[in-house]
Design an enzyme around this catalytic site. Structure first.
Site: not given
Ligand code: NAP
Ligand code: 8YV
Length: 311
Positions: A259, A277, A230
């Site tokens: 965004e 994104h 994010r």
């Molecule tokens: P997840 O399985 O919950 O993994 C999140 C990781 O972040 C965990 O390892 C957690 O470990 C760590 N974390 C949480 N808070 C933290 C902090 N304050 N400092 C350091 N590490 C921290 O989530 P995921 O499914 O991998 O998704 C992660 C994130 O990616 C989503 O929440 C979303 O914001 C982002 N994302 C972006 C896109 C995009 O389109 N760009 C798409 C999908 C996801 P600990 O709890 O041990 O800290």
């Molecule tokens: C999406 C994301 O594009 O899953 C997330 O956290 O950032 C992306 O996969 C976004 O949530 C829009 O729906």
């Protein structure tokens, strides 16, 4: 009788068509006067479906006395006030797992684009600059040191791919994970050690500006920053300052603080690769996300357990 589903934002057709077949749908984004429409339908709404970035505020939840579930079309649900939803016994769901591969692929693509200057090389070719001489040599990615901030579902998928590039992988998160990679409890230490720092934590207050001046300074003039998490996780002004003054080498970004606005300063820089994104944005993955949004809502109203509940 069909339940009333409010679709807050434009969503991929796969989901909208499933929703239309099974619910009485209310498509907010198609309304001329959204506020007035919300006021008119507020007492009918049983469920909300919403894209990840759209804010679902306490006021909105309070205005809908029959609202039972908010289904977020994304794994990151930082735009929804989940605690407030819980206080009103409103369920919140998200879309974990089904997008791991896609987001990890995008993270690696960003790394390769930054190291090998793929975007610049493409425009060099299209502008016929090759006639005037070869494209400058770039930087090897294979075998570099990769630090992953957030070793969760997607972090692990990124690490798996980076192994194929012989990267030396280490990570930071609040808790040590059961993975073979080296753990750094201190983020600044990790930044100092690696060539690339890839951010994939949740957004929200707890991670706000986690990547700050100190972390960027430790990453240093040869360091590359990749953000697929994010925009809020990085101090964006500080990042721009570091990129403008070559205090870090380059950045590959999919997400930004405000965004869909990307700061002009980032656009003007040559040492950035900027995506709008799109990390999860393929037809296949967005359909899988849409199916999960739909299945969660259907399950709720059929009295079955939710597949991916966050509160
Ligand atoms: P997840 O399985 O919950 O993994 C999140 C990781 O972040 C965990 O390892 C957690 O470990 C760590 N974390 C949480 N808070 C933290 C902090 N304050 N400092 C350091 N590490 C921290 O989530 P995921 O499914 O991998 O998704 C992660 C994130 O990616 C989503 O929440 C979303 O914001 C982002 N994302 C972006 C896109 C995009 O389109 N760009 C798409 C999908 C996801 P600990 O709890 O041990 O800290
Ligand atoms: C999406 C994301 O594009 O899953 C997330 O956290 O950032 C992306 O996969 C976004 O949530 C829009 O729906």
């Amino acid at each position: 009788m069909k339940k009333n589903l409010l679709i807050m934002t434009e969503m991929p057709e796969y989901f909208v068509s499933l929703a239309d077949q099974n619910f009485n749908t209310h498509k907010l984004w198609k309304q001329k006067d959204e506020d007035n429409y919300l006021f008119e339908v507020r007492e009918d709404i049983d469920a909300i479906a919403v894209m990840g970035g759209y804010k679902i505020t306490p006021d909105l939840m309070k205005s809908m006395p029959n609202l039972k579930i908010i289904a977020c079309y994304g794994v990151g649900y930082d735009a929804i006030d989940v605690n407030f939803a819980k206080s009103l016994a409103i369920k919140v769901t998200n879309t974990p797992e089904v997008l791991n591969d896609e987001v990890a692929d995008t993270a690696i693509a960003l790394m390769l684009c930054v190291y090998k200057k793929i975007v610049e090389a493409d425009s060099f070719s299209r502008n016929n600059k090759w006639i005037g001489g070869d494209f400058p040599l770039t930087k090897k990615f294979t075998g570099t040191k990769l630090g992953i901030v957030g070793m969760g579902r997607i972090g692990k998928a990124i690490a798996k791919r980076a192994e194929a590039f012989n990267c030396e992988i280490s990570y930071h998160s609040r808790n040590k994970k059961h993975v073979k990679y080296r753990f750094y409890s201190d983020l600044k230490e990790l930044a100092k050690e690696v060539d690339t720092l890839c951010i994939i934590t949740p957004g929200g207050k707890e991670t706000e500006k986690l990547i700050n001046k100190d972390v960027l300074n430790n990453l240093g003039e040869n360091g590359v920053l990749i953000n697929v998490a994010r925009g809020s996780v990085i101090d964006q002004d500080e990042l721009i300052h570091c990129l403008e003054n070559n205090l870090i080498l380059a950045a590959g970004l999919d997400v930004y603080t405000n965004e869909p606005n990307i700061p002009e300063k980032l656009m003007k820089l040559k040492n950035t690769v900027l995506l709008p994104h799109i990390a999860s944005g393929t037809v296949e993955t967005r359909n899988a996300m849409g199916q999960l949004v739909f299945d969660n809502i259907i399950n709720y109203f059929e009295g079955k357990s939710l597949i991916s509940e966050v509160n």
